[in-house]
Design a protein around this motif. Structure first.
Motif, PDB file in Angstrom:
ATOM      1  N   GLU A  77       0.668  -1.212  -0.042  1.00 49.54           N
ATOM      2  CA  GLU A  77      -0.069   0.349  -0.165  1.00 49.54           C
ATOM      3  C   GLU A  77       0.616   1.276   0.252  1.00 49.54           C
ATOM      4  N   GLU A  78       1.711   0.867   0.744  1.00 58.05           N
ATOM      5  CA  GLU A  78       2.989   2.167   0.894  1.00 58.05           C
ATOM      6  C   GLU A  78       3.264   2.536  -0.629  1.00 58.05           C
ATOM      7  N   VAL A  79       4.230   1.549  -1.398  1.00 53.77           N
ATOM      8  CA  VAL A  79       4.302   2.031  -2.179  1.00 53.77           C
ATOM      9  C   VAL A  79       3.834   2.362  -3.203  1.00 53.77           C
ATOM     10  N   THR A  80       2.540   1.253  -3.875  1.00 58.90           N
ATOM     11  CA  THR A  80       1.555   2.158  -4.479  1.00 58.90           C
ATOM     12  C   THR A  80       0.783   3.227  -4.746  1.00 58.90           C
ATOM     13  N   SER A  81       1.091   3.681  -3.671  1.00 59.37           N
ATOM     14  CA  SER A  81       0.218   4.803  -2.977  1.00 59.37           C
ATOM     15  C   SER A  81       0.720   6.143  -3.493  1.00 59.37           C
ATOM     16  N   LEU A  82       2.361   5.842  -4.129  1.00 59.93           N
ATOM     17  CA  LEU A  82       3.600   6.898  -3.618  1.00 59.93           C
ATOM     18  C   LEU A  82       2.421   8.083  -5.245  1.00 59.93           C
ATOM     19  N   PRO A  83       2.613   9.344  -5.429  1.00 57.21           N
ATOM     20  CA  PRO A  83       2.890  10.040  -7.095  1.00 57.21           C
ATOM     21  C   PRO A  83       3.132   9.516  -7.989  1.00 57.21           C
ATOM     22  N   ASP A  84       2.939   9.404  -9.066  1.00 55.47           N
ATOM     23  CA  ASP A  84       2.915   8.772  -9.807  1.00 55.47           C
ATOM     24  C   ASP A  84       3.702   8.738 -10.638  1.00 55.47           C
ATOM     25  N   ASP A  85       4.600  10.374 -10.150  1.00 53.31           N
ATOM     26  CA  ASP A  85       6.100  10.458 -10.516  1.00 53.31           C
ATOM     27  C   ASP A  85       7.095  10.658  -9.590  1.00 53.31           C
ATOM     28  N   SER A  86       7.249   9.774  -8.767  1.00 52.53           N
ATOM     29  CA  SER A  86       8.046   9.548  -7.137  1.00 52.53           C
ATOM     30  C   SER A  86       8.442   8.121  -7.819  1.00 52.53           C
ATOM     31  N   TRP A  87      10.043   8.676  -7.876  1.00 50.12           N
ATOM     32  CA  TRP A  87      11.178   7.133  -9.009  1.00 50.12           C
ATOM     33  C   TRP A  87      10.695   5.733  -7.474  1.00 50.12           C
ATOM     34  N   ASP A  88      10.012   5.963  -6.817  1.00 51.39           N
ATOM     35  CA  ASP A  88       9.994   4.975  -5.569  1.00 51.39           C
ATOM     36  C   ASP A  88       8.470   4.273  -5.698  1.00 51.39           C
ATOM     37  N   LYS A  89       7.582   4.649  -6.856  1.00 52.35           N
ATOM     38  CA  LYS A  89       6.211   4.379  -7.215  1.00 52.35           C
ATOM     39  C   LYS A  89       6.268   2.656  -7.597  1.00 52.35           C
ATOM     40  N   MET A  90       5.855   2.138  -6.713  1.00 54.39           N
ATOM     41  CA  MET A  90       5.267   0.954  -7.771  1.00 54.39           C
ATOM     42  C   MET A  90       4.186   0.623  -8.788  1.00 54.39           C
ATOM     43  N   TYR A  91       3.659  -0.474  -9.029  1.00 54.62           N
ATOM     44  CA  TYR A  91       2.153  -0.544  -9.824  1.00 54.62           C
ATOM     45  C   TYR A  91       2.163  -1.949  -9.471  1.00 54.62           C
ATOM     46  N   PRO A  95      -0.671 -12.503  -9.830  1.00 53.72           N
ATOM     47  CA  PRO A  95      -1.263 -12.379  -8.435  1.00 53.72           C
ATOM     48  C   PRO A  95       0.074 -11.582  -8.121  1.00 53.72           C
ATOM     49  N   ASN A  96      -0.015 -10.871  -6.788  1.00 55.61           N
ATOM     50  CA  ASN A  96       0.997 -10.946  -6.113  1.00 55.61           C
ATOM     51  C   ASN A  96       2.443 -10.049  -6.223  1.00 55.61           C
ATOM     52  N   CYS A  97       2.138  -9.531  -7.996  1.00 56.09           N
ATOM     53  CA  CYS A  97       3.142  -8.756  -9.090  1.00 56.09           C
ATOM     54  C   CYS A  97       2.846  -7.570  -8.739  1.00 56.09           C
ATOM     55  N   LEU A  98       4.255  -7.007  -8.519  1.00 56.58           N
ATOM     56  CA  LEU A  98       4.583  -5.348  -8.507  1.00 56.58           C
ATOM     57  C   LEU A  98       5.070  -4.823 -10.176  1.00 56.58           C
ATOM     58  N   TYR A  99       5.408  -4.086 -10.969  1.00 56.80           N
ATOM     59  CA  TYR A  99       6.266  -2.708 -11.194  1.00 56.80           C
ATOM     60  C   TYR A  99       6.733  -2.126 -11.312  1.00 56.80           C
ATOM     61  N   HIS A 100       8.148  -2.202 -10.775  1.00 52.39           N
ATOM     62  CA  HIS A 100       8.389  -1.422 -10.658  1.00 52.39           C
ATOM     63  C   HIS A 100      10.202  -0.325 -11.843  1.00 52.39           C
ATOM     64  N   ARG A 101       9.628   1.247 -11.887  1.00 51.87           N
ATOM     65  CA  ARG A 101      10.369   1.471 -13.290  1.00 51.87           C
ATOM     66  C   ARG A 101      12.286   2.004 -12.397  1.00 51.87           C
ATOM     67  N   THR A 102      13.136   1.698 -13.442  1.00 47.81           N
ATOM     68  CA  THR A 102      14.088   2.317 -12.669  1.00 47.81           C
ATOM     69  C   THR A 102      14.709   3.839 -13.896  1.00 47.81           C
ATOM     70  N   ARG A 103      15.062   4.253 -12.428  1.00 48.41           N
ATOM     71  CA  ARG A 103      16.062   5.501 -13.615  1.00 48.41           C
ATOM     72  C   ARG A 103      16.866   5.268 -14.968  1.00 48.41           C
TER      73      ARG A 103
END
Length: 118
Positions: A40-54, A62-70
């Motif tokens: 909940e903490e990482v998926t509720s961050l603003p879309d422009d945050s580099w820490d954001k996960m989707y 199920p239970n999979c998240l996506y994270h973009r790296t710089r």
């Protein structure tokens, strides 16, 4: 609160806290409640945050998240690779690293001279 009584682990954590000076230390217990709170903490961050996960499609993944790296993430840049060991080491010609090699003592001394970046 720690999840271990192992004195070696506790000593190492204390050393890392002294070296890295984190705002807090969180012991991961693997409970569903804790995992849900972290997601909940990482998926509720603003879309422009580099820490954001989707969350991916939970029906397909199920239970999979996506994270973009710089694109300029230093982990991808060979000349910015940093190696720290207890003793000075020689990097063999087979290694692709052209980065910095320092001892843990040198790192601690360097860290002590860096102003707080807060």
């Amino acid at each position: 609160m720690s999840l271990t009584k192992n004195p070696n682990v506790l000593k190492w954590v204390d050393e890392m806290v002294a070296l890295c000076k984190p705002d807090k230390v969180v012991w991961i217990d693997g409970s569903k409640e804790q995992i849900d709170a972290l997601i909940e903490e990482v998926t509720s961050l603003p879309d422009d945050s580099w820490d954001k996960m989707y969350k991916l499609n939970q029906e397909k993944y199920p239970n999979c998240l996506y994270h973009r790296t710089r694109a300029n993430d230093v982990a991808r840049v060979e000349d910015r690779t940093f190696i720290c060991s207890k003793e000075k080491i020689t990097i063999s010609s087979n290694d692709t690293t052209d980065g910095v090699v320092v001892t843990a003592e040198e790192l601690a001394n360097a860290r002590a001279n860096v102003p707080e970046a807060r």
